[in-house]
Design an enzyme around this catalytic site. Structure first.
Site, PDB file in Angstrom:
ATOM      1  N   ARG A   1     -78.418 -11.415  13.919  1.00 47.25           N
ATOM      2  CA  ARG A   1     -78.969 -11.977  14.575  1.00 47.25           C
ATOM      3  C   ARG A   1     -78.703 -12.830  15.924  1.00 47.25           C
ATOM      4  O   ARG A   1     -79.441 -12.459  17.183  1.00 47.25           O
ATOM      5  CB  ARG A   1     -79.853 -12.215  14.485  1.00 47.25           C
ATOM      6  CG  ARG A   1     -80.499 -13.675  13.682  1.00 47.25           C
ATOM      7  CD  ARG A   1     -81.682 -13.665  12.742  1.00 47.25           C
ATOM      8  NE  ARG A   1     -81.433 -14.639  11.824  1.00 47.25           N
ATOM      9  CZ  ARG A   1     -81.746 -15.729  11.718  1.00 47.25           C
ATOM     10  NH1 ARG A   1     -83.304 -16.326  12.470  1.00 47.25           N
ATOM     11  NH2 ARG A   1     -82.132 -16.725  10.494  1.00 47.25           N
TER      12      ARG A   1
ATOM     13  N   GLU B   1     -97.792  -6.722  16.565  1.00 43.85           N
ATOM     14  CA  GLU B   1     -97.265  -5.323  16.370  1.00 43.85           C
ATOM     15  C   GLU B   1     -97.090  -4.154  16.962  1.00 43.85           C
ATOM     16  O   GLU B   1     -96.742  -3.577  17.245  1.00 43.85           O
ATOM     17  CB  GLU B   1     -96.592  -6.104  15.176  1.00 43.85           C
ATOM     18  CG  GLU B   1     -95.241  -6.964  14.888  1.00 43.85           C
ATOM     19  CD  GLU B   1     -97.065  -7.485  14.030  1.00 43.85           C
ATOM     20  OE1 GLU B   1     -97.727  -7.726  14.009  1.00 43.85           O
ATOM     21  OE2 GLU B   1     -96.091  -8.863  13.948  1.00 43.85           O
TER      22      GLU B   1
ATOM     23  N   PHE C   1     -92.312  -5.630  10.244  1.00 42.35           N
ATOM     24  CA  PHE C   1     -93.659  -5.665  10.623  1.00 42.35           C
ATOM     25  C   PHE C   1     -92.961  -3.692  11.490  1.00 42.35           C
ATOM     26  O   PHE C   1     -94.201  -3.326  11.877  1.00 42.35           O
ATOM     27  CB  PHE C   1     -94.304  -6.978  11.248  1.00 42.35           C
ATOM     28  CG  PHE C   1     -93.985  -7.689   9.943  1.00 42.35           C
ATOM     29  CD1 PHE C   1     -94.642  -8.107   8.779  1.00 42.35           C
ATOM     30  CD2 PHE C   1     -93.268  -9.476  10.783  1.00 42.35           C
ATOM     31  CE1 PHE C   1     -95.235  -8.961   8.366  1.00 42.35           C
ATOM     32  CE2 PHE C   1     -94.030 -10.207   9.978  1.00 42.35           C
ATOM     33  CZ  PHE C   1     -94.777 -10.000   8.472  1.00 42.35           C
TER      34      PHE C   1
ATOM     35  N   ASP D   1     -89.402 -16.765   1.831  1.00 37.48           N
ATOM     36  CA  ASP D   1     -90.617 -16.510   2.415  1.00 37.48           C
ATOM     37  C   ASP D   1     -90.982 -15.267   1.342  1.00 37.48           C
ATOM     38  O   ASP D   1     -92.086 -15.044   1.283  1.00 37.48           O
ATOM     39  CB  ASP D   1     -90.390 -15.916   3.448  1.00 37.48           C
ATOM     40  CG  ASP D   1     -90.394 -16.745   4.987  1.00 37.48           C
ATOM     41  OD1 ASP D   1     -90.241 -17.496   4.611  1.00 37.48           O
ATOM     42  OD2 ASP D   1     -90.434 -15.818   5.738  1.00 37.48           O
TER      43      ASP D   1
END
Lengths: 279, 314
Positions: free
Chosen positions: B8, B56, B81, B115
Site C-alpha cells: 500500500r 462508501e 467496504f 481488527d
C-alpha cells in the site's frame, strides 16, 4: 436560460401531452413498465429537455452539454420519449421498449442509447453520479450544469442522503436536483410505508437551497430552474409536488399503477383523455 | 529473513507519481487516507483529492460520475467496504456501463489482523470477478503493486486491485514486467504446479524451496490477474505437471482456486488441491497467527502438494 413567453409555454404544454401519449403507447406495446412515475414527471422533464438543458442532439457526447441523470430509472419511458422528441434517435424506436435487443432497456443503460447519461434503476444512485460529474465540471472550469431527477420514495435510500451531505460539503452549486413528490410508492403512500418527510426541512438541514413548486406547472418549473442556476455555494433542490399517473384519470393517485402497463382498452381511454393540444 | 515492503505504500507512492503525468487522475477516499496511503496524492494534488467521508456507496457513485465526465477516478478504502458495502454501486453504476473507475482497495484478507472478521474480507475476489467488464488484480508484492496500479490507470475500463495491510516479502526484481492478463511462472518444476496470488506467492516459493530439499521440484506461477484469467498458461502448466495446487488469502469459494478449477475441469482435468480460507470468518490476532490459523502457511502448501502428487499418481 431565457424566460419563456406565452407561446413557448403553450408549445411546452403541447409537447408534454405528446410525451404522455408516447409513454402510454410504449408501455402498452411493451406490456410492462412504470406509468405512474413516468406520467408524474412529464412536465419536469419537458421543461428540462425543451427549455432548460443546453444540448446538441446531433452530438450527444458534446463536452459542454448540460447533463440530466434520471435517478428514478423506472421512469425510463419518459426519458426515452423526451430524447426521441428532442431528436436524439428516431421516434419509431420508442416501440422497441423492453424488447430483446433494444437500446431502450427496461431501465436506462449508459452507452446504449444516445442521450442516456448514466445507468440507473437501482434506486438512490443518481445523485452520487451527478455529484461526481458536477465536481469534474468545477475541476475543469466548465460551466455546464448537472440535473438529477429523484423519486420521493427513492429518498428512503440511505445513499441519497450520503450524496446530499457530500454535495453540500463540496458547495456544488452547479448541481440541481428535482424531487418528484407524488406521494406514492409501490406499497402505498410514502408517509405510511416509510416516511422520508418532511422534505424541505430535511434537504435544508443537509445544506441545500430548497424551493417548492407545482410539478405540473411549466412556468413555475422554469422559474425554479432559473432560480437554481443562480444559487451560489450550495446545491439546489426543487421539490415538485406532483400527481402520480397525472393526465390519465384512472391512474391518477393510484399506487397500483406504479408498475403495471395498461391493456389496449385502457390505453385507448388514456389516449383519449390525454388528447392533443393544438398550438 | 527476506526483505519486506508494503504494497500500500507502493500504491501511495505511484499514485502521487501518476498525478503528474496523468492530469485526468482524481482520487477518492472514505476517511481512510492515512491507511490506504492516498494521503500521498492528497498532499501533492489537494484539488484532485476528494475525501467522501464514511460513505462508501456515495463514494463509488461519485467515482462513476467523475468517469462519466472523462476523469480517471481511483476510489480507495478497505477492501471489505469497497466490495461489500458498496457492491450494488460497483455493479450498477460502474461495472454495468463499463466506466473507467479504478477501485484500489487495501486491508484485504485475514492479514488485517487484530481488527477481526468485520474488517477481513475473504470474499472480495469472488464478488468482483463475477461482474462483467471488471478486471481483477491481486499483486504479489510492492514491485508488482506499483506496476499494476500504473497499468490499471492506463487501461480503459473498471479495475479492482486488491492490496493487503502488512508488508509483503519482496519477491520480484525491479526488472519484472507486469502485464494485465498474464500469469508469470516464477519457478520451474515438473512434479506439481502452484498457482498463487497476493501474499501467498511468497509462501508458495517458500514451499517450493522446502520441497526441493526433499527432491520434489514444483513450479510456482504468479497469477496476479484473476480476471481476465491467463487460461493458456494455466492449462499449459497443468499439462506439464498433472498436479495442481492453488494458494490464496481468500475463501476457497469463488477466488483463484475456483477460477483455476473452472478452467481445468473444462479443459484439462487433473487432480487439484486448494489452499485458502475454509468456509469460515476470520478473527482477531496478529497477521502471522491468523495466516497460520487459517491454514495459509508454506507448510500447508507443502502438505497440499503432497496430497495432490499422491492423487495424480494413483
Amino acid at each position: 436560460m431565457a424566460e419563456a413567453d406565452k407561446q413557448e409555454i403553450r408549445d411546452l404544454e403541447a409537447k408534454a401531452q405528446l410525451i404522455r401519449r408516447d409513454i402510454i403507447e410504449m408501455l402498452t406495446e411493451a406490456g410492462s413498465g412504470h406509468p405512474g412515475g413516468s406520467l408524474s414527471s412529464v412536465e419536469i422533464v419537458t421543461a428540462l429537455f425543451f427549455h432548460v438543458l443546453r444540448l446538441q442532439p446531433e452530438d450527444p457526447e458534446w463536452s459542454e452539454r448540460d447533463r440530466f441523470i434520471l435517478s428514478k430509472g423506472h421512469a425510463a419511458p419518459l426519458l426515452y420519449a423526451a430524447l426521441a422528441e428532442r431528436g436524439f434517435f428516431p421516434r419509431e424506436e420508442l416501440l422497441t421498449l423492453r424488447k430483446l435487443g433494444t437500446r431502450l432497456q427496461g431501465h436506462p443503460a449508459k452507452g446504449q442509447l444516445p442521450g442516456v447519461e448514466a445507468s440507473t434503476g437501482s434506486l438512490g444512485q443518481g445523485l452520487s453520479m451527478g455529484l461526481g460529474t458536477a465536481l469534474a465540471a468545477k475541476l475543469d472550469q466548465r460551466d455546464y450544469r448537472v440535473y438529477v431527477l429523484l423519486g420521493d420514495g427513492e429518498c428512503e435510500e440511505g445513499q441519497v442522503w450520503e450524496a446530499a451531505m457530500a454535495a453540500a460539503h463540496y458547495k456544488s452549486d452547479n448541481l440541481t436536483a428535482v424531487l418528484d413528490y407524488n406521494g406514492l410508492q409501490i406499497d402505498g403512500a410514502i408517509d405510511e410505508v416509510m416516511s422520508p418527510l418532511p422534505f424541505p426541512e430535511k434537504w435544508q438541514a443537509f445544506g441545500w437551497a430548497v424551493r417548492q413548486v407545482d410539478g405540473h406547472d411549466i412556468p413555475e418549473l422554469i422559474d425554479a430552474f432559473n432560480w437554481a442556476a443562480g444559487v451560489k455555494s450550495q446545491p439546489a433542490m426543487i421539490i415538485a409536488k406532483t400527481v402520480k399517473g397525472k393526465g390519465v384519470s384512472f391512474m391518477e393517485d393510484v399506487a397500483g399503477w406504479h408498475g403495471n402497463a395498461p391493456d389496449a382498452k385502457q390505453a385507448a381511454q388514456a389516449l383519449d383523455e390525454i388528447g392533443i393540444i393544438d398550438v | 529473513m527476506q526483505k519486506k515492503s508494503s504494497p500500500r505504500e507502493a500504491y501511495g507512492r505511484v499514485l502521487a507519481e501518476l498525478g503528474a503525468s496523468c492530469p485526468e487522475l482524481v482520487v477518492l477516499d472514505a476517511d481512510l487516507s492515512p491507511s490506504t496511503k492516498t494521503n500521498e496524492f492528497a498532499k501533492c494534488y489537494p484539488e484532485r483529492f476528494f475525501d467522501m467521508g464514511i460513505a462508501e456507496q456515495n463514494m463509488m457513485g461519485t467515482a462513476a460520475g467523475f468517469a462519466l465526465a472523462g476523469k480517471i477516478p481511483c476510489a480507495s478504502t478497505f477492501a471489505v467496504f469497497a466490495t461489500g458495502r458498496a457492491y450494488d454501486q460497483v455493479r450498477n453504476a460502474i461495472a454495468y456501463p463499463g466506466l473507467n473507475v479504478k477501485i484500489i482497495a487495501t486491508h484485504a484478507g485475514v492479514s488485517v489482523g487484530e481488527d477481526g472478521a468485520s474488517h477481513q474480507t475473504i470474499e472480495d475476489i469472488s464478488l468482483m470477478r463475477t461482474l462483467p467488464n471488471m478486471t481483477v488484480i491481486v499483486p504479489a508484492d510492492a514491485v508488482e503493486t506499483a506496476q499494476a496500479v500504473t497499468a490499471a490507470v492506463k487501461m480503459k475500463g473498471p479495475v479492482y486491485i486488491r492490496l493487503g495491510r502488512p508488508a509483503f516479502p519482496e519477491i520480484l526484481d525491479q526488472d519484472y514486467q507486469f502485464k494485465i492478463g498474464k500469469a508469470v511462472p516464477l519457478r520451474h518444476g515438473s512434479d506439481a504446479v502452484i498457482f498463487s496470488a497476493g501474499i501467498m506467492v511468497s509462501r508458495a516459493l517458500e514451499a517450493a524451496s522446502l520441497l526441493a530439499a526433499e527432491g520434489i521440484e514444483i513450479a510456482v506461477v504468479n497469477v496476479s490477474t484473476i480476471k481476465p484469467l491467463d487460461e493458456e498458461t494455466i492449462i499449459q502448466m497443468a499439462r506439464k505437471t498433472r498436479a495442481v495446487v492453488t494458494a490464496e488469502e481468500h475463501s476457497i469459494y469463488g477466488g483463484l482456486g475456483s477460477a483455476v478449477a473452472e478452467v481445468l475441469c473444462e479443459n484439462y482435468p487433473v487432480p487439484l488441491e486448494r489452499v485458502g480460507v475454509m468456509d469460515r470468518f476470520g478473527e482477531s490476532g496478529t497477521p502471522e497467527q491468523l495466516l497460520e490459523v487459517c491454514g495459509l502457511t508454506a507448510k500447508n502448501i507443502v502438505a497440499a502438494v503432497g496430497r495432490v502428487i499422491e492423487r495424480s499418481q494413483t
